[in-house]
Design a protein around this motif. Structure first.
Motif, PDB file in Angstrom:
ATOM      1  N   SER A   1       0.855  -1.197   0.000  1.00  0.00           N
ATOM      2  CA  SER A   1       0.000   0.000   0.000  1.00  0.00           C
ATOM      3  C   SER A   1       0.876   1.227   0.000  1.00  0.00           C
ATOM      4  O   SER A   1       2.069   1.172   0.306  1.00  0.00           O
ATOM      5  CB  SER A   1      -0.932   0.009   1.224  1.00  0.00           C
ATOM      6  N   THR A   2       0.291   2.328  -0.361  1.00  0.00           N
ATOM      7  CA  THR A   2       0.972   3.615  -0.323  1.00  0.00           C
ATOM      8  C   THR A   2       0.170   4.559   0.573  1.00  0.00           C
ATOM      9  O   THR A   2      -0.916   4.220   1.052  1.00  0.00           O
ATOM     10  CB  THR A   2       1.095   4.213  -1.736  1.00  0.00           C
ATOM     11  N   THR A   3       0.726   5.732   0.792  1.00  0.00           N
ATOM     12  CA  THR A   3       0.029   6.736   1.595  1.00  0.00           C
ATOM     13  C   THR A   3      -0.105   8.014   0.779  1.00  0.00           C
ATOM     14  O   THR A   3       0.628   8.231  -0.194  1.00  0.00           O
ATOM     15  CB  THR A   3       0.778   7.033   2.903  1.00  0.00           C
ATOM     16  N   GLU A   4      -1.021   8.843   1.188  1.00  0.00           N
ATOM     17  CA  GLU A   4      -1.248  10.110   0.505  1.00  0.00           C
ATOM     18  C   GLU A   4      -1.596  11.168   1.534  1.00  0.00           C
ATOM     19  O   GLU A   4      -2.155  10.861   2.598  1.00  0.00           O
ATOM     20  CB  GLU A   4      -2.413   9.981  -0.486  1.00  0.00           C
TER      21      GLU A   4
ATOM     22  N   ARG B   1      -3.872  13.493   3.112  1.00  0.00           N
ATOM     23  CA  ARG B   1      -5.332  13.575   3.085  1.00  0.00           C
ATOM     24  C   ARG B   1      -5.812  14.120   4.421  1.00  0.00           C
ATOM     25  O   ARG B   1      -5.383  13.630   5.480  1.00  0.00           O
ATOM     26  CB  ARG B   1      -5.942  12.189   2.830  1.00  0.00           C
TER      27      ARG B   1
ATOM     28  N   ARG C   1     -10.580   3.982   0.065  1.00  0.00           N
ATOM     29  CA  ARG C   1      -9.283   4.310  -0.518  1.00  0.00           C
ATOM     30  C   ARG C   1      -8.190   3.392   0.016  1.00  0.00           C
ATOM     31  O   ARG C   1      -7.295   2.968  -0.720  1.00  0.00           O
ATOM     32  CB  ARG C   1      -8.922   5.758  -0.203  1.00  0.00           C
TER      33      ARG C   1
ATOM     34  N   THR D   1      -4.363   2.830  -0.828  1.00  0.00           N
ATOM     35  CA  THR D   1      -3.848   4.152  -0.486  1.00  0.00           C
ATOM     36  C   THR D   1      -4.473   4.623   0.819  1.00  0.00           C
ATOM     37  O   THR D   1      -5.686   4.859   0.882  1.00  0.00           O
ATOM     38  CB  THR D   1      -4.146   5.174  -1.593  1.00  0.00           C
ATOM     39  N   TRP D   2      -3.647   4.763   1.854  1.00  0.00           N
ATOM     40  CA  TRP D   2      -4.118   5.203   3.160  1.00  0.00           C
ATOM     41  C   TRP D   2      -3.682   6.636   3.421  1.00  0.00           C
ATOM     42  O   TRP D   2      -2.702   7.109   2.825  1.00  0.00           O
ATOM     43  CB  TRP D   2      -3.558   4.294   4.258  1.00  0.00           C
TER      44      TRP D   2
ATOM     45  N   ARG E   1      -1.785   9.683   5.179  1.00  0.00           N
ATOM     46  CA  ARG E   1      -0.447   9.731   5.758  1.00  0.00           C
ATOM     47  C   ARG E   1      -0.465  10.513   7.074  1.00  0.00           C
ATOM     48  O   ARG E   1      -1.037  11.603   7.158  1.00  0.00           O
ATOM     49  CB  ARG E   1       0.516  10.398   4.784  1.00  0.00           C
TER      50      ARG E   1
END
Length: 409
Positions: A22-25, A27, A191, A196-197, A199
């Motif tokens: 997974s990645t982070t964004e 938000r 999401r 994408t979680w 951050r």
């Protein structure tokens, strides 16, 4: 040739690894921002929420984002001695005493010098274990060891209604935490399952604002408690409420710290609301927020000095308070220039916000006019708003009279 069992397991592991990627964004996430700010302030945090909503996952993301090793301790499966330490008898106890040996997880944290200690399932820990946790949470001691300053403490608990063999938290332990109610966000979950979680990031503290932030926090908390002395210490009556956030000198000290951190980092009001209500409770917390709002209102004299550059609050209740303050300032020291400046401010408020907010201040300001003061052109712009408001009030009054008359038949 068919794959052998070990090869099948390797493929299964590869698939599991892909699912775990997974990645982070960046938000906006009010819950995560409040948690991160409290962790930055080095205050113990307790996350309350139903099972399976992502409390543990949030802690894992937080530890990863802050580059802190995560140590998880399930409080409910430990004995009191696991937190107070196990006695170790030496060669001559009468001379050397009996040291209390800490558990291995505490030793690892001390050796690392930093980390995130996660106390899970706190509400299923029996009273004896909760009593042993008091020293850990307050004094940061486990047996003979003191946890280093680089270790932060976060706990999680399920409500008693959904906790297996749950206990209410004892008041002394509950009063040592910042209580955050954790709920799932539908969009965040969707999401996140998509890979994408949000951050978690540490708040950016402005070094130039630190002294002002401390002064602001002290004025906010002390100003409220000076006028509301009954809020200094208020132990709730019910057992359930005692296991949550309630005001005491200890929790007010935590609140002051959080207000200073929020002010220095420019955190928004929603984040501050979660934190102060989670420290001293909803009622006192909301009173403090109202006090903070009043402190942040612009000075009426500054607005009167330069109406064209005035920045009025967006929130209706705060804008109303500012306009009322401006009219009160003119009433205390009336002169023509200040009266004209107040009208200019009312016109600015009319152009940038709800018209009904200027009705009462405009009516009051008009009553302050002296005979030798000319009516400014701004009054013409405001007169229509006042007239419409009065007609609406009369219409509402007639409608109320008709309803009353029908009800009396």
């Amino acid at each position: 040739m068919p794959l052998q069992a070990p090869d099948q397991l390797a493929v299964a592991d590869a698939l599991s690894a892909l699912l775990g990627d997974s990645t982070t964004e960046p938000r906006p996430d009010t819950q995560l921002a409040a948690l991160t700010l409290a962790v930055a302030a080095d205050l113990p945090v307790l996350l309350w929420g139903e099972p399976g909503i992502g409390k543990t996952a949030a802690l894992n993301r937080l530890a990863e984002a802050l580059d802190l090793p995560l140590t998880t301790v399930i409080a409910s499966v430990h004995e009191p001695s696991d937190f107070s330490g196990l006695p170790v008898v030496g060669d001559d106890p009468a001379v050397q005493g009996v040291p209390m040996a800490p558990p291995d997880w505490a030793v690892r944290l001390v050796q690392a010098g930093r980390g995130l200690l996660f106390l899970d399932e706190l509400s299923t820990a029996p009273p004896a274990v909760q009593a042993a946790l008091l020293r850990l949470v307050l004094e940061r001691r486990v047996g003979a060891l003191r946890l280093p300053p680089g270790v932060r403490i976060v706990a999680a608990a399920n409500p008693r209604s959904s906790a297996a063999d749950g206990w209410e938290l004892s008041p002394p332990l509950a009063n040592r935490f910042v209580h955050l109610q954790w709920a799932h966000d539908h969009e965040v979950v969707v999401r996140g399952l998509g890979g994408t979680w949000p951050r978690a990031t540490l708040p950016r503290l402005d070094p130039d604002r630190l002294p002002a932030a401390v002064d602001f926090a002290r004025r906010a908390v002390c100003g409220l408690l000076a006028t509301r002395p009954t809020l200094v210490h208020r132990l709730p009556n019910g057992e359930m409420r005692r296991g949550g956030a309630w005001p005491s000198p200890r929790s007010w000290d935590m609140t002051l710290r959080l207000v200073a951190f929020a002010h220095a980092s420019g955190s928004d009001r929603d984040v501050l609301s979660l934190l102060v209500r989670g420290t001293v409770g909803d009622g006192p917390g909301l009173e403090l927020l109202a006090s903070v709002d009043r402190m942040e209102l612009p000075d009426p004299e500054t607005l009167l000095a330069d109406p064209a550059a005035a920045e009025l609050p967006e929130r209706g209740d705060l804008r109303q308070a500012v306009l009322d303050g401006v009219v009160a300032a003119v009433r205390e020291r009336p002169d023509r220039a200040r009266w004209d400046a107040a009208w200019a401010l009312l016109v600015r408020a009319l152009d940038t916000g709800a018209p009904d907010l200027v009705v009462v201040p405009a009516t009051t300001l008009a009553s302050l006019r002296r005979d030798d003061w000319d009516v400014p052109a701004a009054v013409e712009q405001l007169a229509g708003v006042v007239a419409v408001s009065r007609r609406a009030d009369r219409a509402a009054g007639r409608a109320a009279e008709r309803l009353t008359a029908k009800a009396g038949r």
